[in-house]
Design an enzyme around this catalytic site. Structure first.
Site, PDB file in Angstrom:
ATOM      1  N   ARG A  97       0.864  -1.174   0.000  1.00  0.00           N
ATOM      2  CA  ARG A  97       0.000   0.000   0.000  1.00  0.00           C
ATOM      3  C   ARG A  97       0.901   1.224   0.000  1.00  0.00           C
ATOM      4  O   ARG A  97       1.971   1.215   0.643  1.00  0.00           O
ATOM      5  CB  ARG A  97      -0.908   0.042   1.243  1.00  0.00           C
ATOM      6  CG  ARG A  97      -2.072  -0.925   1.209  1.00  0.00           C
ATOM      7  CD  ARG A  97      -3.186  -0.486   0.246  1.00  0.00           C
ATOM      8  NE  ARG A  97      -4.333  -1.382   0.323  1.00  0.00           N
ATOM      9  CZ  ARG A  97      -4.566  -2.405  -0.497  1.00  0.00           C
ATOM     10  NH1 ARG A  97      -3.714  -2.680  -1.478  1.00  0.00           N
ATOM     11  NH2 ARG A  97      -5.644  -3.146  -0.359  1.00  0.00           N
TER      12      ARG A  97
ATOM     13  N   GLU B 286      -3.416   7.985  -3.766  1.00  0.00           N
ATOM     14  CA  GLU B 286      -3.825   7.392  -5.045  1.00  0.00           C
ATOM     15  C   GLU B 286      -5.107   8.075  -5.488  1.00  0.00           C
ATOM     16  O   GLU B 286      -6.024   8.212  -4.676  1.00  0.00           O
ATOM     17  CB  GLU B 286      -4.065   5.885  -4.888  1.00  0.00           C
ATOM     18  CG  GLU B 286      -2.766   5.128  -4.690  1.00  0.00           C
ATOM     19  CD  GLU B 286      -2.955   3.622  -4.601  1.00  0.00           C
ATOM     20  OE1 GLU B 286      -4.099   3.144  -4.675  1.00  0.00           O
ATOM     21  OE2 GLU B 286      -1.945   2.922  -4.434  1.00  0.00           O
TER      22      GLU B 286
ATOM     23  N   HIS C  92      -1.669   0.832  -9.489  1.00  0.00           N
ATOM     24  CA  HIS C  92      -2.301  -0.150  -8.593  1.00  0.00           C
ATOM     25  C   HIS C  92      -2.972  -1.277  -9.406  1.00  0.00           C
ATOM     26  O   HIS C  92      -4.179  -1.510  -9.304  1.00  0.00           O
ATOM     27  CB  HIS C  92      -3.322   0.541  -7.673  1.00  0.00           C
ATOM     28  CG  HIS C  92      -3.626  -0.249  -6.435  1.00  0.00           C
ATOM     29  ND1 HIS C  92      -3.856   0.327  -5.217  1.00  0.00           N
ATOM     30  CD2 HIS C  92      -3.741  -1.589  -6.229  1.00  0.00           C
ATOM     31  CE1 HIS C  92      -4.107  -0.613  -4.315  1.00  0.00           C
ATOM     32  NE2 HIS C  92      -4.042  -1.788  -4.912  1.00  0.00           N
TER      33      HIS C  92
HETATM   34  P1  NAP Z   1      -0.874 -11.644   4.152  1.00  0.00           P
HETATM   35  O1  NAP Z   1      -0.954 -13.032   3.663  1.00  0.00           O
HETATM   36  O2  NAP Z   1      -1.647 -11.232   5.349  1.00  0.00           O
HETATM   37  O3  NAP Z   1       0.676 -11.286   4.365  1.00  0.00           O
HETATM   38  C1  NAP Z   1       1.136 -10.132   4.978  1.00  0.00           C
HETATM   39  C2  NAP Z   1       2.424 -10.471   5.699  1.00  0.00           C
HETATM   40  O4  NAP Z   1       2.963  -9.272   6.271  1.00  0.00           O
HETATM   41  C3  NAP Z   1       2.204 -11.470   6.847  1.00  0.00           C
HETATM   42  O5  NAP Z   1       3.215 -12.449   6.796  1.00  0.00           O
HETATM   43  C4  NAP Z   1       2.343 -10.594   8.078  1.00  0.00           C
HETATM   44  O6  NAP Z   1       2.835 -11.275   9.211  1.00  0.00           O
HETATM   45  C5  NAP Z   1       3.356  -9.571   7.607  1.00  0.00           C
HETATM   46  N1  NAP Z   1       3.327  -8.366   8.437  1.00  0.00           N
HETATM   47  C6  NAP Z   1       2.256  -7.741   8.971  1.00  0.00           C
HETATM   48  N2  NAP Z   1       2.643  -6.667   9.681  1.00  0.00           N
HETATM   49  C7  NAP Z   1       3.994  -6.640   9.613  1.00  0.00           C
HETATM   50  C8  NAP Z   1       4.987  -5.798  10.155  1.00  0.00           C
HETATM   51  N3  NAP Z   1       4.660  -4.758  10.927  1.00  0.00           N
HETATM   52  N4  NAP Z   1       6.291  -6.069   9.885  1.00  0.00           N
HETATM   53  C9  NAP Z   1       6.631  -7.122   9.127  1.00  0.00           C
HETATM   54  N5  NAP Z   1       5.731  -7.971   8.588  1.00  0.00           N
HETATM   55  C10 NAP Z   1       4.429  -7.723   8.815  1.00  0.00           C
HETATM   56  O7  NAP Z   1      -1.328 -10.619   2.991  1.00  0.00           O
HETATM   57  P2  NAP Z   1      -1.027 -10.726   1.428  1.00  0.00           P
HETATM   58  O8  NAP Z   1      -2.154 -11.400   0.753  1.00  0.00           O
HETATM   59  O9  NAP Z   1       0.344 -11.211   1.211  1.00  0.00           O
HETATM   60  O10 NAP Z   1      -1.140  -9.174   1.053  1.00  0.00           O
HETATM   61  C11 NAP Z   1      -0.289  -8.206   1.646  1.00  0.00           C
HETATM   62  C12 NAP Z   1      -0.778  -6.810   1.291  1.00  0.00           C
HETATM   63  O11 NAP Z   1      -0.557  -6.552  -0.094  1.00  0.00           O
HETATM   64  C13 NAP Z   1      -2.290  -6.590   1.467  1.00  0.00           C
HETATM   65  O12 NAP Z   1      -2.622  -6.283   2.816  1.00  0.00           O
HETATM   66  C14 NAP Z   1      -2.573  -5.442   0.526  1.00  0.00           C
HETATM   67  O13 NAP Z   1      -2.454  -4.212   1.211  1.00  0.00           O
HETATM   68  C15 NAP Z   1      -1.473  -5.546  -0.522  1.00  0.00           C
HETATM   69  N6  NAP Z   1      -1.982  -5.945  -1.843  1.00  0.00           N
HETATM   70  C16 NAP Z   1      -1.718  -5.129  -2.908  1.00  0.00           C
HETATM   71  C17 NAP Z   1      -2.172  -5.491  -4.166  1.00  0.00           C
HETATM   72  C18 NAP Z   1      -1.880  -4.621  -5.355  1.00  0.00           C
HETATM   73  O14 NAP Z   1      -2.711  -4.557  -6.256  1.00  0.00           O
HETATM   74  N7  NAP Z   1      -0.733  -3.978  -5.424  1.00  0.00           N
HETATM   75  C19 NAP Z   1      -2.895  -6.686  -4.360  1.00  0.00           C
HETATM   76  C20 NAP Z   1      -3.145  -7.472  -3.255  1.00  0.00           C
HETATM   77  C21 NAP Z   1      -2.688  -7.098  -1.987  1.00  0.00           C
HETATM   78  P3  NAP Z   1       2.008 -12.447   9.941  1.00  0.00           P
HETATM   79  O15 NAP Z   1       2.375 -13.685   9.183  1.00  0.00           O
HETATM   80  O16 NAP Z   1       2.489 -12.433  11.338  1.00  0.00           O
HETATM   81  O17 NAP Z   1       0.548 -12.095   9.823  1.00  0.00           O
END
Ligand code: NAP
Length: 326
Positions: A239, A268, A287
């Protein structure tokens, strides 16, 4: 019981809308832009369920205006626009779409990584501007190698793991930093754990795949950029506010890091006057991380199924607050 009413804040592909129409009277906001706050309040106020996108703010004010709401379904994995705790207090389940879009977002992260490393956007602009006058020059357009380089993944969740799988195919040396250390996944995904400052100091490429939370807001700012190598490339597919844009601008302008690639910005859309857009060493996309047709259709269908489950009082397939399910 009367047919429930659902409000969908943006036009979806018909296959997804049909899933909701089987159980509910559906109103779809027809504009390209999201419903204004007052319109969202008005629509939510007469709805049993709403399907939202990242541009719709779902907060206590909105929930106050929607006494009959019993399901919120977000068409995204990120929930930074939704006050999940407030929904939980009111017993409203919040659906979201983890998993289905991780591979496409990881694909885009690799596209950005490769594009920034090999300067594809920059050299294309030069070519289209008439710059290509000499067929080949040994010192022109030198970029960075991806193979054998060190990749630092920040956030080893669903997207981070998919990035690791892809990076292995490029023979990259992969370190990760995440909130939780997953020793079981380290061998499976070929990654080693590093403390955040160590990762920043080691990596040739730093990719951000964390959610936006109070803890990750401006996770990358001046002090973190100062730890990175002058040759490093920063890629953000998480994000926009995870990176401090003013600090990134200065680091790119001053050569503190070599390049950056952003799929997400703050705000954005990015303003056309934003100084970042004056920089040639920035690759930027609007995005589009999960914007591949089959993935978007699957994401919409999951969001639709989540909404239907919530309206029926059944557990959602992917729920951010399963404790709120009746
Ligand atoms: P996810 O499976 O929840 O993975 C997020 C990871 O980040 C988890 O391993 C989490 O740890 C870790 N995390 C959370 N807070 C943290 C911190 N303070 N320091 C270090 N690590 C931390 O989510 P995902 O599906 O991979 O997606 C991640 C993010 O990508 C979404 O929340 C969204 O904002 C973004 N996204 C962007 C797009 C785009 O179009 N560019 C598309 C999809 C998603 P834990 O394992 O302990 O929970």
């Amino acid at each position: 019981m009367s047919t429930p009413r659902a409000f969908v804040t943006r036009t979806l592909l018909p296959e997804a809308l049909d899933i909701i129409r089987e159980v509910a009277d559906v109103t779809v906001w027809p504009e390209e832009t999201p419903p204004p706050v007052e319109e969202l309040r008005r629509q939510a106020g007469s709805s049993d369920g709403i399907l939202t996108t990242i541009m719709d703010r779902v907060d206590a004010d909105l929930l106050d205006a929607a006494p009959n709401l019993r399901a919120i379904s977000q068409l995204a994995v990120g929930l930074d626009n939704v006050d999940v705790a407030e929904a939980t207090r009111r017993g409203i389940p919040v659906g979201y779409t983890p998993g289905v879009l991780a591979k496409s977002t990881a694909d885009l992260a690799m596209a950005l990584l490769l594009g920034a490393a090999r300067r594809t956007s920059e050299s294309e602009r030069w070519l289209r501007g008439g710059g290509w006058q000499i067929q080949f020059h040994p010192t022109h357009w030198l970029g960075q190698d991806v193979h054998d380089a060190c990749l630092g993944i920040v956030g080893l969740g669903q997207i981070g793991r998919e990035i690791a799988k892809r990076a292995r195919g490029f023979d990259m040396d992969i370190v990760y930093h995440s909130r939780t250390r997953y020793t079981d996944m380290e061998a499976e995904y070929g990654v080693r754990y590093a403390e955040f400052p160590d990762l920043l100091g080691q990596a040739d490429f730093v990719v951000l795949s964390v959610p936006l939370t109070p803890q990750t807001h401006h996770l990358i700012s001046g002090p973190q950029l100062a730890l990175m190598k002058p040759s490093a490339i920063l890629i953000n597919v998480s994000r926009g506010p995870v990176v401090d844009p003013a600090a990134l601008y200065e680091a790119l302008r001053d050569g503190q890091i070599a390049r950056a690639a952003l799929d997400v910005t703050s705000p954005e859309p990015i303003s056309m006057d934003d100084p970042l857009l004056t920089l040639d060493n920035l690759v930027i996309t609007p995005h589009i991380g999960s914007a591949a047709l089959p993935t978007r259709l699957n994401t919409m269908k999951l969001a639709a199924r989540n909404l239907v489950a919530g309206l029926r009082g059944e557990p959602m397939e992917a729920c951010a607050n399963s404790e709120a399910t009746p």
